[in-house]
Design an enzyme around this catalytic site. Sequence first.
Site, PDB file in Angstrom:
ATOM      1  N   ASP A  98       0.869  -1.182   0.000  1.00 20.94           N
ATOM      2  CA  ASP A  98       0.000   0.000   0.000  1.00 20.94           C
ATOM      3  C   ASP A  98       0.902   1.227   0.000  1.00 20.94           C
ATOM      4  OD1 ASP A  98      -2.263   1.680   0.437  1.00 20.94           O
ATOM      5  OD2 ASP A  98      -3.222   0.063   1.569  1.00 20.94           O
ATOM      6  N   ASP A 200      -3.012   4.842  -2.317  1.00 16.14           N
ATOM      7  CA  ASP A 200      -4.009   5.492  -1.467  1.00 16.14           C
ATOM      8  C   ASP A 200      -4.401   6.866  -2.028  1.00 16.14           C
ATOM      9  OD1 ASP A 200      -5.180   5.203   1.353  1.00 16.14           O
ATOM     10  OD2 ASP A 200      -4.284   7.178   1.488  1.00 16.14           O
ATOM     11  N   GLU A 259      -6.551   4.189  -5.675  1.00 14.25           N
ATOM     12  CA  GLU A 259      -7.805   4.486  -4.981  1.00 14.25           C
ATOM     13  C   GLU A 259      -8.242   5.886  -5.410  1.00 14.25           C
ATOM     14  OE1 GLU A 259      -9.642   4.719  -0.469  1.00 14.25           O
ATOM     15  OE2 GLU A 259      -7.768   5.711  -0.969  1.00 14.25           O
ATOM     16  N   HIS A 332     -11.271  -2.331   4.041  1.00 13.78           N
ATOM     17  CA  HIS A 332     -11.059  -1.896   5.427  1.00 13.78           C
ATOM     18  C   HIS A 332     -11.751  -0.581   5.756  1.00 13.78           C
ATOM     19  CE1 HIS A 332      -8.275   0.378   3.072  1.00 13.78           C
ATOM     20  NE2 HIS A 332      -7.967   1.130   4.093  1.00 13.78           N
ATOM     21  N   ASP A 333     -12.302   0.106   4.761  1.00 15.63           N
ATOM     22  CA  ASP A 333     -12.985   1.387   4.987  1.00 15.63           C
ATOM     23  C   ASP A 333     -14.501   1.266   4.897  1.00 15.63           C
ATOM     24  OD1 ASP A 333     -10.577   2.794   5.154  1.00 15.63           O
ATOM     25  OD2 ASP A 333     -10.520   3.163   2.991  1.00 15.63           O
TER      26      ASP A 333
HETATM   27  C1  NOJ Z   1      -7.911   5.783   2.221  1.00 16.11           C
HETATM   28  C2  NOJ Z   1      -7.586   4.624   3.089  1.00 16.11           C
HETATM   29  O1  NOJ Z   1      -8.134   3.471   2.547  1.00 16.11           O
HETATM   30  C3  NOJ Z   1      -8.127   4.958   4.457  1.00 16.11           C
HETATM   31  O2  NOJ Z   1      -8.107   3.865   5.329  1.00 16.11           O
HETATM   32  C4  NOJ Z   1      -7.346   6.111   4.996  1.00 16.11           C
HETATM   33  O3  NOJ Z   1      -7.907   6.545   6.212  1.00 16.11           O
HETATM   34  C5  NOJ Z   1      -7.343   7.295   4.019  1.00 16.11           C
HETATM   35  N1  NOJ Z   1      -7.164   6.900   2.651  1.00 16.11           N
HETATM   36  C6  NOJ Z   1      -6.233   8.239   4.367  1.00 16.11           C
HETATM   37  O4  NOJ Z   1      -4.989   7.651   4.081  1.00 16.11           O
END
Ligand code: NOJ
Length: 562
Positions: A98, A200, A259, A332-333
């Site tokens: 990541d 990210d 992302e 995970h989000d």
């Molecule tokens: C996206 C990530 O998936 C998330 O977990 C994170 O809090 C934010 N970007 C900031 O890095």
Amino acid sequence: MNRTFWKEAVVYQIYPRSFQDSNGDGIGDLRGIISRLDYLHKLGVDVVWLSPVYKSPNDDNGYDISDYEDIMDEFGTLGDWEDLLNGLHARGIKLMMDLVINHSSDEHAWFVESRSSKDNPYRDYYIWRPGGPNGELPNNWSSIFSGPAWELDEKTGEYYLHLFSRKQPDLNWENPKLREALYKMMAFWLDKGVDGLRMDVINMISKVEGLPSAYYEGLAPGELAGGGQYYMNGPRVHEYLQEMNREVLSKYNVMTVGETPGATVEDAILYTAEDRNELQMVFQFEHMDIDSGPGGKWNVTPWNLTKLRDILHKWQVGLADRGWNSLYLNNHDQPRMVSRFGNDREYRVISAKMLATLLHTLKGTPYIYQGEEIGMTNVQFPQLEDYKDIEIHNMYKEKVTDGGGDHEATLKAIHVKGRDNARTPMQWDSSPNAGFTEGTPWLKLNPRYEEINVEQALADPDSVFYYYQKLISLRKNHPVMVYGDYELLLPEHEFIYAYTRTLEGERWLILLNFCEHPQTVDLLEELNAVTETVISNYPEEQPAMDRETLRPYEARVCRLGG
Ligand code: NOJ
């Protein structure tokens, strides 16, 4: 369309903090992951995406990096990481790291230097602005984690930008030296044999010049507003990615996924079209925003299949000829997919399998999130203190503690949308703490672990796990599932998502019932052409009443002849 490994691969995401603890400190670690590699191999995945494992003060569980070239103490050492890489490679599994380069931690040496004085050589590695004459913020952008996106630093009397927490200052990509330093760091990992990079919020690295305030109708003076239009898919993002590709990515055989919240199909084509040399795939967010109301993520609104299908269909068609889709239903989000899009009670196993069928039979590269393969569900912790996520706590403070909002309603929204739903420890068995740790877990377990766990799944031939295993191997043995053209059927059906995949004369039919009641499908011609049901989520000894009826949450993948 070129045939390549990353289109054929199935990716498995590990959130290391919650996967497997090996030393009893309650926090998952690299040795823990190493002890579970045979499990991943048995599942059959091709790539592991590891959420960040670098040095970090953990304000945002590793997404705030203080040293890009070393491992977080709780997770182990670089030596452990090498062992993990070798262990994966020995099993034919690739490793995707990541890459968090929109921001660093405020404890990174660059930021420590940067904040020390206005003329420090690292000052320009971050985004600093003076406040207004009456102490106003440099602009009205709100942070994605609540509150203003600016923090005043007493030492030099200026503000720095942080789109996420105040411990995650944004890096200044306008500065070529910063970019060069990041490319060097990427090469450090790629030279060690890393096979892939998940980037990210990579579409936030270029901000509109002048960082203008955001204006919406009805916005009161001084009120904060999301400034997304000024930093998502910004003016220089493609230039930066092409440079990164030229300077680093093109020199390695590396799989990439960016992302990209807020990206449209048109944006995604720009990021992923093969002739543009940027990225291979992006994570789009439209289907993840499906239950967000006008007030945003926490303003939970109902979703329905029509909305979900419209979005997925648009992406399937939009990237059919240029670009490539990533496919995911949680990470995970996000909340657990079976709780969000299926039924996590009576039809937990059946609906988890139905969603898995969607994930593996659309055109694109599937991403499985840890625990999804055993049908893990959301949690409803009764106390705010049981939650650990910074996003949850900042939002609660803004809405309830400072804003006077309703505690119960906010807790309810956290139950539905909170990121900790996905972060409760992996459920390995029914022993205390589910075999995750011998200590006290950093985040409470989902109390359903006695019923839902890996040991149970491996012992039950009808488990969600074995269904994933079958789907993964189907993709390997049938190119139609990877490269076949997608065509939508029954576009108006309220509860059924039906489509075909076609490749070189081979045609497969996919039928998915998104509802807990039987549904009739009006597809006589296709049903008459079925020569074989390749996979279905109902046991064979329980035949359907008739071909036209799909049982609750039924999924069928059929080969068509003629
Ligand atoms: C996206 C990530 O998936 C998330 O977990 C994170 O809090 C934010 N970007 C900031 O890095």
